[in-house]
Design a protein around this motif. Sequence first.
Motif, PDB file in Angstrom:
ATOM      1  N   LEU A 220     -16.472 -24.442  16.589  1.00 32.17           N
ATOM      2  CA  LEU A 220     -16.220 -25.099  15.306  1.00 32.17           C
ATOM      3  C   LEU A 220     -17.436 -25.021  14.389  1.00 32.17           C
ATOM      4  CD1 LEU A 220     -14.226 -28.268  16.412  1.00 32.17           C
ATOM      5  CD2 LEU A 220     -13.341 -26.235  15.261  1.00 32.17           C
ATOM      6  N   LYS A 221     -18.633 -24.997  14.973  1.00 35.01           N
ATOM      7  CA  LYS A 221     -19.844 -24.920  14.165  1.00 35.01           C
ATOM      8  C   LYS A 221     -20.100 -23.518  13.625  1.00 35.01           C
ATOM      9  CE  LYS A 221     -22.490 -28.659  16.344  1.00 35.01           C
ATOM     10  NZ  LYS A 221     -23.739 -28.988  17.074  1.00 35.01           N
ATOM     11  N   ALA A 222     -19.508 -22.510  14.249  1.00 36.93           N
ATOM     12  CA  ALA A 222     -19.784 -21.123  13.867  1.00 36.93           C
ATOM     13  C   ALA A 222     -19.275 -20.833  12.462  1.00 36.93           C
ATOM     14  CB  ALA A 222     -19.138 -20.170  14.871  1.00 36.93           C
ATOM     15  N   ALA A 223     -19.952 -19.880  11.798  1.00 38.35           N
ATOM     16  CA  ALA A 223     -19.572 -19.494  10.442  1.00 38.35           C
ATOM     17  C   ALA A 223     -18.192 -18.859  10.430  1.00 38.35           C
ATOM     18  CB  ALA A 223     -20.600 -18.531   9.862  1.00 38.35           C
ATOM     19  N   GLU A 262     -28.776 -20.650   8.889  1.00 38.98           N
ATOM     20  CA  GLU A 262     -29.345 -20.402  10.208  1.00 38.98           C
ATOM     21  C   GLU A 262     -29.032 -19.031  10.797  1.00 38.98           C
ATOM     22  OE1 GLU A 262     -27.513 -22.648  13.501  1.00 38.98           O
ATOM     23  OE2 GLU A 262     -26.204 -23.564  11.994  1.00 38.98           O
ATOM     24  N   ASP A 263     -27.992 -18.352  10.364  1.00 39.94           N
ATOM     25  CA  ASP A 263     -27.603 -17.099  11.009  1.00 39.94           C
ATOM     26  C   ASP A 263     -28.474 -15.924  10.563  1.00 39.94           C
ATOM     27  OD1 ASP A 263     -25.624 -18.095  12.624  1.00 39.94           O
ATOM     28  OD2 ASP A 263     -24.018 -17.761  11.169  1.00 39.94           O
ATOM     29  N   ILE A 294     -31.965  -9.363   8.212  1.00 41.41           N
ATOM     30  CA  ILE A 294     -32.581 -10.345   7.320  1.00 41.41           C
ATOM     31  C   ILE A 294     -32.331 -11.747   7.858  1.00 41.41           C
ATOM     32  CG2 ILE A 294     -30.564 -10.353   5.768  1.00 41.41           C
ATOM     33  CD1 ILE A 294     -32.630 -10.814   3.460  1.00 41.41           C
ATOM     34  N   TYR A 295     -33.411 -12.510   7.945  1.00 36.66           N
ATOM     35  CA  TYR A 295     -33.366 -13.891   8.425  1.00 36.66           C
ATOM     36  C   TYR A 295     -33.371 -14.842   7.230  1.00 36.66           C
ATOM     37  CZ  TYR A 295     -34.594 -12.041  13.043  1.00 36.66           C
ATOM     38  OH  TYR A 295     -34.584 -11.361  14.233  1.00 36.66           O
ATOM     39  N   HIS A 319     -23.007  -8.160   8.836  1.00 41.45           N
ATOM     40  CA  HIS A 319     -22.591  -8.738  10.116  1.00 41.45           C
ATOM     41  C   HIS A 319     -23.507  -9.907  10.493  1.00 41.45           C
ATOM     42  CE1 HIS A 319     -20.696  -4.719  10.504  1.00 41.45           C
ATOM     43  NE2 HIS A 319     -19.797  -5.348  11.244  1.00 41.45           N
ATOM     44  N   ILE A 320     -22.959 -10.821  11.265  1.00 42.95           N
ATOM     45  CA  ILE A 320     -23.752 -11.890  11.867  1.00 42.95           C
ATOM     46  C   ILE A 320     -24.222 -11.426  13.237  1.00 42.95           C
ATOM     47  CG2 ILE A 320     -23.665 -14.238  12.797  1.00 42.95           C
ATOM     48  CD1 ILE A 320     -21.656 -14.930  10.621  1.00 42.95           C
TER      49      ILE A 320
END
Length: 683
Positions: A220-223, A262-263, A294-295, A319-320
């Motif tokens: 549920l927390k995932a993008a 955060e990703d 890229i962070y 992409h993540i």
Amino acid sequence: MDLFWSLFFILGLPHLVEGFICPNDTHCVTSLLVQSAFTMIYPSKGPVYADNGSIYPVNSGEDSVNALNLTNVITVDGWNTTRSLITVNGTMPGPPIFLYQNQTITIIVKNNLINEAVTIHWHGIDQLGWPAMDGVAFVSQCPILPGQSFNYTFKPRFSGTYWYHSHMGNQRDMGLYGAFIVLRRENEIPIPQQHIIQLMEWNHLYNPVTLIKANLTDKLKAANSVLLNGRGEFENNKAPLETFNVDKNETHLFRMIGVGSEDTLLFSVPGLRLIVKETDGYEFIPRIVDRIIIYPAERYDFELDLQYATEGTYDITVHILKDSNMTIREDVIGRGYIKVTNKNSLQTIPLNRDTEVILNCPFQEYPMNPNFTCLPVSELKSKNPGNGFEFDTIGVQRTEETYTHFLNFGFPNSSSSINGRKFIWPTVSALSQPGDLDTSCDGCDAEHSCECHHSLELKSGSEVIMILSNLGTGMAITHPVHMHGHTFEVLKIGFPSVSPNGDLLANEDIQCNATMLNNQSQCNIARWRNTTWDDYKKIPGINLVDPVRKDTIICPYGGYSIIRIRATNPGVWFMHCHIDPHMVSGMALMLNESFEHIDKLLPEGLPTCHGFSGKTPSVMSLPAQAEAQDTSNQSSNNDVTVIVLGVLVGLLSLALIAACVKLIRNQRQHDTGQSLQMQPVSS
């Protein structure tokens, strides 16, 4: 002083965005209004839905079949449920700001929110001579309360791609961010040929505070999606996407900013290669790559290598990357388009390659992916190497002293911290109210964590070497570490090794604790395992000739980064992991730099703030119900005593009143007798 105050339409951006351009004036002024906004709501028509790259009103009517103007709606990924946002001027991203280097700018920030305080940080600007303008709540200033405004005035010295965002909690994840571009005085690409790409992941189910505080599953927390300039799509729902237009005969500059929470993201334009020239505002010798990792907080400027391009539309894919070994998530892809024209009918060269070059890997070999060739940022070479004197300030002289600091970023005992110290936010402005702040960290030692206002003293003029490690029991994922007030030289990155089955094995150059193994230690008192490395100039592979400069650097899982600065910028500068859940949970510290020079740099009238811990008078205190029995008895006895004393005081008061009444009556009678005696006798 020459002032210029105006707003312009920035036509070079993909969709029409009202932004600010500061011309060649000495001092420019503009304003930003922080206000609430909402996704998938059209101002005059209410809720909308996405279809075939357009938006339509949900409510039926004669206009329901006509597409609406996209510039009036924040579509994000087209998810129909409305999300509340915090924005600048009602847009996400906020309006871009363009100015030239060494121009003074005043930005009036007005907080028009109902409930929340706010600050604005000018990310990547070193604020040399302007420490109170850095925009970090309770570090460099007190927050701007609802209805208040704050005038940020400063002078950016170096050209490049920067950005602004809220530095109050995790408000930037709710939409409060925008591009801040400092242009060169010469040889600058025309603004219509400059394109800004702001990348972030997006969860359309929950707001950022809920994602941090609520007990939700990782799924549920995932993008749910990835946004380019606030636009993306969810499960091919045909939401509007960003489009860039270029011609093969022209030079177009793309300024890419990682604005996510955060990703880690992997950017590419399949079929085209990228000529990367700058990172975090500083030039390096150009490198041609196929993809860029890229962070959050990083920036990369690139041009498209159009010799391979044919006329047509190219996909942008983002992409993540998940976990420590950077596995690509295939279920979520951010998309955009680049439309290429060829007005002069230039020749096209076929693109043939066996492997793809990946910039900014957190390891030297990409696990389980032989088609990827890694190019770490530590292998980039500065285009303008020098002695760094241009980064110094007048009045703080360099010294011959060198200080080395080991800082370990991790989660020992599940506590987000640096060297086991969980940062607790002050309740005052640390910069202007240092006397109200206790920065001692009692309770922390080699293998125990604590909570405190973690501060690191930097001696004026000294050379400062920092080893940012990610080792020990708190090792989790790669951290993007951002330093305020400075750009630093990246001297070396020590990477983990990769096993044949793709596992990452922690680097052993650093000894976390002399009495135990690294994987058993919190790594709060790290040192070099080889003591000859205490002289950093003797470390193998260190680059002291032409290191790249950055303000945000990865602290790789199972590895470390070595950076160098000079303590010549007086201020209290925040240093933290730029993954928002890590920062707000304590992975941060304050750099207390050249503090003896700060007073003369603070503007008059800078607001102060503090909490209140005063106690009510004891006579108003109520007995605590949870006290022990003897305390309760004592409280009861005290109550009886108070009652008895009250009765006695009451009786004495009544007696006093009665005596006064009697005295008054006697006096009246005496006065009446005298009056009668003075009357004449009637005949």
